[in-house]
Motif scaffolding. Structure first.
Motif, mmCIF file in Angstrom:
data_model
loop_
_atom_site.group_PDB
_atom_site.id
_atom_site.type_symbol
_atom_site.label_atom_id
_atom_site.label_comp_id
_atom_site.label_asym_id
_atom_site.label_seq_id
_atom_site.Cartn_x
_atom_site.Cartn_y
_atom_site.Cartn_z
ATOM 1 N N ALA A 154 85.094 5.153 36.974
ATOM 2 C CA ALA A 154 84.021 5.471 36.023
ATOM 3 C C ALA A 154 82.979 6.379 36.675
ATOM 4 O O ALA A 154 82.495 7.325 36.048
ATOM 5 N N GLU A 155 82.637 6.112 37.930
ATOM 6 C CA GLU A 155 81.676 6.964 38.662
ATOM 7 C C GLU A 155 82.202 8.395 38.762
ATOM 8 O O GLU A 155 81.470 9.351 38.532
ATOM 9 N N MET A 156 83.466 8.528 39.121
ATOM 10 C CA MET A 156 84.042 9.865 39.284
ATOM 11 C C MET A 156 84.069 10.599 37.945
ATOM 12 O O MET A 156 83.793 11.794 37.888
ATOM 13 N N SER A 157 84.364 9.899 36.864
ATOM 14 C CA SER A 157 84.360 10.523 35.528
ATOM 15 C C SER A 157 82.958 10.965 35.134
ATOM 16 O O SER A 157 82.777 11.998 34.492
ATOM 17 N N ARG A 158 81.944 10.190 35.518
ATOM 18 C CA ARG A 158 80.557 10.539 35.218
ATOM 19 C C ARG A 158 80.131 11.771 36.020
ATOM 20 O O ARG A 158 79.560 12.703 35.480
ATOM 21 N N ILE A 159 80.445 11.770 37.296
ATOM 22 C CA ILE A 159 80.023 12.865 38.173
ATOM 23 C C ILE A 159 80.843 14.133 37.903
ATOM 24 O O ILE A 159 80.316 15.242 37.925
ATOM 25 N N TYR A 160 82.132 13.963 37.656
ATOM 26 C CA TYR A 160 83.053 15.093 37.483
ATOM 27 C C TYR A 160 83.743 14.989 36.126
ATOM 28 O O TYR A 160 84.910 14.594 36.040
ATOM 29 N N PRO A 161 83.060 15.347 35.040
ATOM 30 C CA PRO A 161 83.708 15.264 33.719
ATOM 31 C C PRO A 161 84.912 16.208 33.609
ATOM 32 O O PRO A 161 85.816 15.966 32.825
ATOM 33 N N VAL A 162 84.930 17.269 34.412
ATOM 34 C CA VAL A 162 86.084 18.173 34.460
ATOM 35 C C VAL A 162 86.908 17.761 35.683
ATOM 36 O O VAL A 162 86.431 17.832 36.820
ATOM 37 N N HIS A 163 88.135 17.312 35.448
ATOM 38 C CA HIS A 163 88.958 16.742 36.524
ATOM 39 C C HIS A 163 89.162 17.712 37.686
ATOM 40 O O HIS A 163 89.201 17.301 38.843
ATOM 41 N N ARG A 164 89.281 18.987 37.415
ATOM 42 C CA ARG A 164 89.480 19.976 38.480
ATOM 43 C C ARG A 164 88.310 19.950 39.462
ATOM 44 O O ARG A 164 88.485 20.176 40.663
ATOM 45 N N ASP A 165 87.107 19.670 38.974
ATOM 46 C CA ASP A 165 85.948 19.563 39.864
ATOM 47 C C ASP A 165 86.090 18.370 40.800
ATOM 48 O O ASP A 165 85.690 18.433 41.958
ATOM 49 N N LEU A 166 86.670 17.284 40.329
ATOM 50 C CA LEU A 166 86.950 16.125 41.186
ATOM 51 C C LEU A 166 87.951 16.509 42.274
ATOM 52 O O LEU A 166 87.751 16.203 43.452
ATOM 53 N N ASP A 216 88.546 19.360 43.599
ATOM 54 C CA ASP A 216 88.000 20.313 44.561
ATOM 55 C C ASP A 216 86.758 19.808 45.289
ATOM 56 O O ASP A 216 86.220 20.504 46.153
ATOM 57 N N SER A 217 86.307 18.616 44.991
ATOM 58 C CA SER A 217 85.047 18.092 45.520
ATOM 59 C C SER A 217 85.150 17.609 46.962
ATOM 60 O O SER A 217 86.031 16.823 47.308
ATOM 61 N N THR A 218 84.214 18.061 47.786
ATOM 62 C CA THR A 218 84.095 17.546 49.156
ATOM 63 C C THR A 218 83.695 16.078 49.120
ATOM 64 O O THR A 218 84.263 15.253 49.848
ATOM 65 N N ALA A 219 82.727 15.732 48.284
ATOM 66 C CA ALA A 219 82.267 14.342 48.211
ATOM 67 C C ALA A 219 83.397 13.407 47.796
ATOM 68 O O ALA A 219 83.577 12.341 48.382
ATOM 69 N N ALA A 220 84.180 13.798 46.801
ATOM 70 C CA ALA A 220 85.289 12.956 46.349
ATOM 71 C C ALA A 220 86.348 12.817 47.440
ATOM 72 O O ALA A 220 86.920 11.733 47.621
ATOM 73 N N ALA A 221 86.614 13.898 48.174
ATOM 74 C CA ALA A 221 87.576 13.817 49.279
ATOM 75 C C ALA A 221 87.085 12.826 50.331
ATOM 76 O O ALA A 221 87.855 12.016 50.856
ATOM 77 N N ARG A 222 85.797 12.873 50.639
ATOM 78 C CA ARG A 222 85.243 11.957 51.641
ATOM 79 C C ARG A 222 85.288 10.514 51.138
ATOM 80 O O ARG A 222 85.675 9.604 51.858
ATOM 81 N N LEU A 223 84.912 10.307 49.878
ATOM 82 C CA LEU A 223 84.955 8.960 49.312
ATOM 83 C C LEU A 223 86.381 8.411 49.300
ATOM 84 O O LEU A 223 86.614 7.240 49.607
ATOM 85 N N ASN A 224 87.343 9.231 48.933
ATOM 86 C CA ASN A 224 88.734 8.802 48.915
ATOM 87 C C ASN A 224 89.180 8.402 50.320
ATOM 88 O O ASN A 224 89.889 7.408 50.496
ATOM 89 N N GLY A 225 88.753 9.169 51.319
ATOM 90 C CA GLY A 225 89.086 8.825 52.707
ATOM 91 C C GLY A 225 88.466 7.512 53.134
ATOM 92 O O GLY A 225 89.126 6.659 53.749
#
Length: 189
Positions: free
Chosen positions: A125-137, A139-148
């Motif tokens: 839900a957080e990722m959908s709120r921050i990145y409503p366009v999936h491609r932005d998720l 390509d996101s540095t923050a999302a890559a770090r969170l996933n790690g």
């Protein structure tokens, strides 16, 4: 998490088939593309991390899952080959990890991207709120770090230093901390 890594994306590489996908991967290998800042981490540094992150002497049971370093140019090929030889010498065994030309990289389907984050309802839900366009998720540095972090990579200190800069709500921060604590505790067992 690795300082200097800008983003990670999963996909298919190494093959010659056009437009591979999970159902028709052909001669490609599932892989992770790592974009990095060479001012913060060197290619040699990434190779060191790579060699520590898998079992290089095991043979994959299919091309889809083989261990490989895909290089972009002659410099990367040379560095990867030299590092592979050093690992082989250190282990005293044959390394089965291939060093191969990249040729092409095709992004995997959306449901494969940032997979670990998507396994937790609050973080999805957080990722959908921050990145409503999936491609932005993707390509996101923050999302890559969170996933790690969610996969148990990095340290608690690293996470504490940067969690407030990753755009999460308080509930999201708590979910990441809980998820990483579970993973780190599991890894220590």
């Amino acid at each position: 998490m690795i300082e200097g890594v800008i983003r990670t994306r999963v996909g298919y590489a190494g093959g010659r088939q056009d437009n591979p996908d999970y159902g028709h991967i052909g001669d490609h290998t599932e892989t992770v593309q790592v974009d990095y800042d060479p001012q913060r981490i060197s290619y040699d540094g990434l190779l060191d991390i790579f060699w520590r992150s898998h079992k290089p002497t095991g043979r994959a049971w299919s091309r889809q899952y083989m261990n490989a370093i895909f290089y972009h140019d002659d410099r990367q090929r040379t560095l990867a080959t030299v590092s592979r030889s050093a690992v082989e010498k250190k282990l005293g065994r044959q390394v089965k990890t291939e060093v191969a030309p990249l040729r092409t990289f095709t992004l995997a389907e959306d449901y494969h991207q940032k997979y670990i984050l998507k396994q937790h309802d609050n973080l999805r839900a957080e990722m959908s709120r921050i990145y409503p366009v999936h491609r932005d998720l993707i390509d996101s540095t923050a999302a890559a770090r969170l996933n790690g972090y969610a996969a148990g990579h990095g340290s608690r200190d690293q996470l504490a230093r940067e969690i407030d800069r990753l755009g999460l709500t308080e509930a999201g921060r708590k979910a990441v901390v809980a998820m990483t604590d579970r993973q780190w505790n599991y890894d220590r067992q």
